[in-house]
Design a protein around this motif. Structure first.
Motif, mmCIF file in Angstrom:
data_model
loop_
_atom_site.group_PDB
_atom_site.id
_atom_site.type_symbol
_atom_site.label_atom_id
_atom_site.label_comp_id
_atom_site.label_asym_id
_atom_site.label_seq_id
_atom_site.Cartn_x
_atom_site.Cartn_y
_atom_site.Cartn_z
ATOM 1 N N ARG A 214 54.120 22.424 27.518
ATOM 2 C CA ARG A 214 53.469 23.721 27.762
ATOM 3 C C ARG A 214 52.000 23.536 28.105
ATOM 4 N NH1 ARG A 214 56.279 24.775 23.028
ATOM 5 N NH2 ARG A 214 58.314 25.711 23.434
ATOM 6 N N LEU A 215 51.356 22.558 27.461
ATOM 7 C CA LEU A 215 49.951 22.317 27.803
ATOM 8 C C LEU A 215 49.829 21.881 29.255
ATOM 9 C CD1 LEU A 215 48.554 20.568 24.580
ATOM 10 C CD2 LEU A 215 48.212 22.928 25.341
ATOM 11 N N ASP A 216 50.784 21.057 29.700
ATOM 12 C CA ASP A 216 50.750 20.627 31.100
ATOM 13 C C ASP A 216 50.956 21.819 32.034
ATOM 14 O OD1 ASP A 216 50.256 18.053 30.450
ATOM 15 O OD2 ASP A 216 52.337 17.357 30.615
ATOM 16 N N ILE A 217 51.885 22.699 31.671
ATOM 17 C CA ILE A 217 52.145 23.869 32.514
ATOM 18 C C ILE A 217 50.875 24.722 32.625
ATOM 19 C CG2 ILE A 217 53.419 26.042 32.637
ATOM 20 C CD1 ILE A 217 55.758 24.611 31.246
ATOM 21 N N LEU A 218 50.166 24.871 31.508
ATOM 22 C CA LEU A 218 48.995 25.751 31.511
ATOM 23 C C LEU A 218 47.734 25.060 32.005
ATOM 24 C CD1 LEU A 218 49.608 27.762 28.242
ATOM 25 C CD2 LEU A 218 49.844 28.530 30.593
ATOM 26 N N ASN A 219 47.808 23.759 32.212
ATOM 27 C CA ASN A 219 46.678 23.027 32.782
ATOM 28 C C ASN A 219 46.668 23.164 34.295
ATOM 29 O OD1 ASN A 219 44.451 21.424 32.950
ATOM 30 N ND2 ASN A 219 45.503 19.492 32.574
ATOM 31 N N ASP A 220 47.419 24.108 34.785
ATOM 32 C CA ASP A 220 47.548 24.372 36.215
ATOM 33 C C ASP A 220 46.333 25.152 36.699
ATOM 34 O OD1 ASP A 220 49.750 24.529 38.442
ATOM 35 O OD2 ASP A 220 48.852 26.518 38.380
ATOM 36 N N LYS A 221 46.163 25.210 38.027
ATOM 37 C CA LYS A 221 45.021 25.989 38.520
ATOM 38 C C LYS A 221 45.235 27.489 38.276
ATOM 39 C CE LYS A 221 44.783 27.011 43.531
ATOM 40 N NZ LYS A 221 46.060 27.684 43.638
ATOM 41 N N GLN B 97 41.088 24.382 24.591
ATOM 42 C CA GLN B 97 40.591 23.221 23.839
ATOM 43 C C GLN B 97 41.704 22.199 23.633
ATOM 44 O OE1 GLN B 97 38.809 24.910 20.292
ATOM 45 N NE2 GLN B 97 37.549 26.250 21.535
ATOM 46 N N ALA B 98 42.926 22.696 23.400
ATOM 47 C CA ALA B 98 44.038 21.769 23.210
ATOM 48 C C ALA B 98 44.320 20.987 24.492
ATOM 49 C CB ALA B 98 45.282 22.535 22.752
ATOM 50 N N VAL B 99 44.198 21.666 25.636
ATOM 51 C CA VAL B 99 44.396 20.964 26.913
ATOM 52 C C VAL B 99 43.366 19.858 27.051
ATOM 53 C CG1 VAL B 99 44.313 21.184 29.412
ATOM 54 C CG2 VAL B 99 45.463 22.945 28.066
ATOM 55 N N LEU C 18 29.691 28.554 24.100
ATOM 56 C CA LEU C 18 30.034 28.736 22.687
ATOM 57 C C LEU C 18 31.424 29.349 22.536
ATOM 58 C CD1 LEU C 18 26.660 29.960 21.123
ATOM 59 C CD2 LEU C 18 27.742 27.719 20.953
ATOM 60 N N ILE C 19 31.750 30.293 23.420
ATOM 61 C CA ILE C 19 33.076 30.926 23.349
ATOM 62 C C ILE C 19 34.172 29.897 23.623
ATOM 63 C CG2 ILE C 19 34.610 32.519 24.576
ATOM 64 C CD1 ILE C 19 32.165 34.346 24.951
ATOM 65 N N ASP C 20 33.938 29.043 24.631
ATOM 66 C CA ASP C 20 34.979 28.099 25.026
ATOM 67 C C ASP C 20 35.131 26.938 24.052
ATOM 68 O OD1 ASP C 20 36.058 29.311 27.207
ATOM 69 O OD2 ASP C 20 34.759 28.341 28.673
ATOM 70 N N PHE C 21 34.041 26.525 23.419
ATOM 71 C CA PHE C 21 34.109 25.267 22.677
ATOM 72 C C PHE C 21 33.983 25.385 21.166
ATOM 73 C CE2 PHE C 21 33.033 23.834 26.943
ATOM 74 C CZ PHE C 21 34.004 22.867 27.105
ATOM 75 N N THR C 22 33.778 26.591 20.634
ATOM 76 C CA THR C 22 33.681 26.703 19.181
ATOM 77 C C THR C 22 34.773 27.622 18.662
ATOM 78 O OG1 THR C 22 32.281 28.649 19.171
ATOM 79 C CG2 THR C 22 31.168 26.528 19.341
#
Ligand code: SF4
Ligand code: FES
Lengths: 262, 111
Positions: free
Chosen positions: A217-224, A255-257, B70-74
């Motif tokens: 799912r992370l790969d799918i959402l790492n799409d443009k 962040q997980a991606v 800050l929104i994206d990374f925290t």
């Protein structure tokens, strides 16, 4: 009152019908004007605004007002609803410019002295009146594989700690109403974007430690057209009738991606 | 929503400024006289107001950019985005209050 408040042509016989209704109006009720964006594909080339006067109580919901119109004034008014209690996700619509569930929006929480504008949610193809084609929305939902994928067939339940469950608790509450996705300006201009609802439901499984397909799912959402389309406008978080922190869920997936794991 | 709208508008504005800026700076390679002539053209009140708009745009874009980081990374960013937006606006106003009067004195007062 009806014709004077809008520039659009009003149906005079509708106004007459509600004037009759007012005479035996129950105590505590009052008349509001609903201005609804109508579109009947067999008749209209373009959507048009039509206003209706309805007698309501302050504790009524927009859905009740729509019912009254449909049952007492104009049976052709078309909208979706099923549960009428905020759980099926059928009746998301734009009420005074904000995406809301009609069944969860009380008249008294709006300004009843002004006309209330009701229209279909934006960004999905309009089919009739307040009904849109939800297929593109569900197609994105299907693409993120919204089901548990775990190997083995245990003969008892899969255990999970309270902390592990809490990680995705917020995103389990989604009712797939599309209020978030259809409030997103990125989605309005780019229908290919997965949209907040699909990401919310991906989040629900990505952060579930019983699931083994997070990486997929992370790969799918790492799409443009995936999470990076999100420009943190926060419209989705404001729209969600379940109070899900949608933008937060999207940020966590981003962040997980980047981390490469959930 | 409005933070995003402003961010877009200022972003596109800054982009077009940069385009012009690269062109006029590149002129110095063509001939220093031509460069001087073009730069001298900029010394009029309309350009002066344009400079104020430019500084305002860059100021907002920079501050709101920090907010988006800050929104994206925290973990706390999304929950406090509204408060952070107001802080951005407050800092922006303070910056402009420091800059605008002095700048306008230069442009209009000849000081
Ligand atoms: S996240 Fe909220 S707004 Fe979006 S589809 Fe789910 S319940 Fe509706
Ligand atoms: S009718 Fe089911 S959510 Fe409103």
């Amino acid at each position: 009152m009806s014709a004077a408040t809008v520039a659009y042509p009003a149906e005079t016989d509708v106004a007459d019908a509600s004037a009759e209704a007012r005479e035996d109006a129950p105590p505590g009720s009052f008349t509001i004007t609903l201005i609804i964006r109508r579109f009947i594909p067999e008749i209209d080339e373009e959507p048009r605004w039509e206003d209706f006067d309805v007698n309501v109580f302050p504790t009524d919901r927009i859905l009740d007002a729509l019912h009254k119109i449909k049952w007492e004034q104009d049976g052709s008014l078309t909208f979706r609803r099923s549960c009428a209690h905020g759980i099926c996700g059928s009746d998301a619509m734009r009420i005074n410019g904000r995406n809301r569930l009609a069944c969860k929006t009380l008249i008294k929480d709006l300004d009843p002295s002004k006309p209330i504008y009701v229209e279909a949610i934006k960004g999905l193809p309009l089919e009739k009146d307040l009904v849109v084609d939800m297929e593109p929305f569900f197609e994105s939902y299907r693409q993120i594989q919204p089901f548990l994928q775990a190997s083995g067939t245990p003969d008892r339940e899969r255990h999970q700690t309270v902390e592990a469950r809490a990680r995705f608790d917020d995103t389990t509450k989604c009712i797939l109403c599309a209020a978030c996705t259809s409030s997103c300006p990125v989605f309005w201009t780019d229908g290919q974007y997965f949209g907040p609802a699909a990401i919310v439901n991906a989040h629900r499984f990505i952060f579930d430690d019983r699931d083994e397909a997070s990486q997929v799912r992370l790969d799918i959402l790492n799409d443009k057209e995936g999470v990076w389309r999100c420009r943190t406008t926060f419209n989705c978080s404001d729209a969600c009738p379940r109070g899900i922190e949608v933008t937060k869920a999207i940020a966590e997936v981003k962040q997980a991606v980047l981390r490469g794991r959930a | 929503m409005w933070s995003w709208v402003l961010h877009r508008i200022t972003g596109v504005g800054i982009y077009f400024f940069l385009l012009v800026h690269i062109l006029d700076t590149a002129l110095v390679r063509v001939s220093p006289e031509a460069y001087n002539a073009v730069i001298a053209q900029y010394k009029n009140p309309i350009m002066g107001l344009g400079e104020l708009a430019l500084v305002a745009a860059i100021g907002f874009h920079a501050l709101n950019g920090l907010r988006i980081i800050l929104i994206d990374f925290t973990g706390f960013g999304t929950r406090h985005q509204k408060a952070m937006f107001y802080i951005v606006l407050a800092l922006w106003v303070v910056l402009l209050l420091g800059f605008a009067p002095r700048h306008l004195m230069h442009v209009f007062g000849g000081a």
